[in-house]
Design an enzyme around this catalytic site. Structure first.
Site, PDB file in Angstrom:
ATOM      1  N   ASN A 181      -4.347  49.948  43.225  1.00 56.29           N
ATOM      2  CA  ASN A 181      -4.346  51.298  42.657  1.00 56.29           C
ATOM      3  C   ASN A 181      -2.905  51.610  42.252  1.00 56.29           C
ATOM      4  OD1 ASN A 181      -4.504  54.008  42.083  1.00 56.29           O
ATOM      5  ND2 ASN A 181      -4.874  54.671  44.197  1.00 56.29           N
ATOM      6  N   LYS A 217      -1.833  54.049  40.503  1.00 58.54           N
ATOM      7  CA  LYS A 217      -1.543  55.489  40.395  1.00 58.54           C
ATOM      8  C   LYS A 217      -0.799  55.762  39.086  1.00 58.54           C
ATOM      9  CE  LYS A 217      -1.580  55.550  45.374  1.00 58.54           C
ATOM     10  NZ  LYS A 217      -1.169  56.152  46.633  1.00 58.54           N
ATOM     11  N   HIS A 241     -10.110  59.989  45.662  1.00 57.93           N
ATOM     12  CA  HIS A 241      -8.827  59.621  46.268  1.00 57.93           C
ATOM     13  C   HIS A 241      -8.153  60.869  46.830  1.00 57.93           C
ATOM     14  CE1 HIS A 241      -4.725  58.231  46.772  1.00 57.93           C
ATOM     15  NE2 HIS A 241      -5.229  57.016  46.820  1.00 57.93           N
ATOM     16  N   GLU A 261      -5.245  61.901  46.770  1.00 59.37           N
ATOM     17  CA  GLU A 261      -4.318  62.600  45.852  1.00 59.37           C
ATOM     18  C   GLU A 261      -5.086  63.458  44.855  1.00 59.37           C
ATOM     19  OE1 GLU A 261      -2.222  59.060  44.739  1.00 59.37           O
ATOM     20  OE2 GLU A 261      -1.411  58.945  46.774  1.00 59.37           O
ATOM     21  N   GLU A 280      -9.334  55.648  53.875  1.00 61.84           N
ATOM     22  CA  GLU A 280      -7.894  55.797  53.691  1.00 61.84           C
ATOM     23  C   GLU A 280      -7.398  57.030  54.450  1.00 61.84           C
ATOM     24  OE1 GLU A 280      -6.410  53.733  49.905  1.00 61.84           O
ATOM     25  OE2 GLU A 280      -7.039  55.721  49.324  1.00 61.84           O
ATOM     26  N   GLY A 318       1.026  55.690  51.535  1.00 57.61           N
ATOM     27  CA  GLY A 318       2.379  55.751  50.976  1.00 57.61           C
ATOM     28  C   GLY A 318       3.465  56.037  51.998  1.00 57.61           C
ATOM     29  N   SER A 366      -0.836  52.023  53.299  1.00 56.38           N
ATOM     30  CA  SER A 366       0.307  51.190  53.684  1.00 56.38           C
ATOM     31  C   SER A 366      -0.072  49.749  54.047  1.00 56.38           C
ATOM     32  CB  SER A 366       1.096  51.858  54.821  1.00 56.38           C
ATOM     33  OG  SER A 366       1.611  53.099  54.379  1.00 56.38           O
TER      34      SER A 366
END
Ligand code: PGA
Length: 245
Positions: free
Chosen positions: A7, A9, A93, A95, A163, A169, A205
């Site tokens: 991904n 992003k 996701h 985000e 996730e 991240g 991560s």
């Protein structure tokens, strides 16, 4: 079958995406048994598709709109993705949930549109730090899954990515026991509530250092990878390690 999904992003321009792919193709991944899926930005999807000819690598988008067409300025439809042979779509996701206020009901609409269109969803779920600290992890996951999967024709051609938001991240992945506990729970829940058996991935991560132990967990079938998928050497190392499993 195990999965390694990149991904990217909002990273990598078109030329950077092509450069990555050309380097990646030199990595001797031809005999790979696992599935590799690249999810670049919309502007790179079509060109990457032409560069993928002759490889087993597949393409995914990072989002799609829930309506099939219409006056939705700035959005991309399932038909647009299908025409360029993009088969997979990341949905839900964290985000998108956090910055674009995508709620579970919207994700449910998107799941419906994607499945109806014969595209394959990669549904992301996960709790944030305060929810975990308050022992709400399973309630959060239950809500996310129940809403996202309600009243739609379910398919086994989908993936679930667990996730935990606090691991995305941050360089700090969830530990072995935490991942094991949650993926086992998800797998049981899907079976009991929806009679659904689909691959469950972990994301947050993931690196070439921690992927070997995580992929050895019985119910983990691969990874959704952000930061480590931006570097062609790191991503190929992860793909090779997953392939040996
Ligand atoms: P990360 O991102 O690997 O950088 O933690 C994962 C993701 O957001 O899917």
């Amino acid at each position: 079958m195990n999965y390694c999904i990149a991904n990217w992003k909002m990273n990598k321009t078109l030329s950077e995406s092509i450069k990555f792919l050309e380097e990646f193709k030199k990595k001797d991944l031809e005999n790979i048994k696992s599935k590799i899926i690249l999810c670049p930005s919309f502007t790179s999807l079509k060109i990457l598709e032409t560069h993928l000819t002759g490889t087993k690598i597949e393409l995914g988008s990072q989002n799609v709109h829930q309506k099939k067409r219409g006056a939705y300025t700035g959005e991309i439809s399932v038909e647009m993705l299908k025409e360029i042979e993009c088969e997979w779509v990341i949905l839900g996701h964290s985000e998108r949930r956090q910055y674009f206020l995508e709620e579970d009901v919207i994700i449910n609409d998107k799941m419906n549109t994607v499945i109806e269109s014969d595209l394959k969803p990669i549904l992301c779920i996960g709790e944030n730090e305060s929810q975990r600290n308050k022992n709400e992890t399973f309630d959060v996951l239950k809500n996310q899954l129940s809403t996202a999967l309600s009243n739609i024709t379910l398919t086994s051609k989908m993936l679930i990515a667990y996730e935990p938001v606090w691991a995305i991240g941050t360089g700090l992945s969830a530990n072995f026991d935490q991942i094991n506990e949650v993926v086992n729970w998800i797998s049981q829940f899907l079976l009991q509530e929806f009679s659904l058996k689909v691959p469950i991935l972990y994301g947050g991560s993931v690196s070439a250092v921690n992927c070997e132990s995580i992929i050895s967990l019985e119910n983990v079938s691969g990874f959704l990878i952000g930061t480590s998928a931006l570097d062609v050497n790191e991503f190929s190392r992860i793909c090779s390690i997953v392939n040996e499993r």
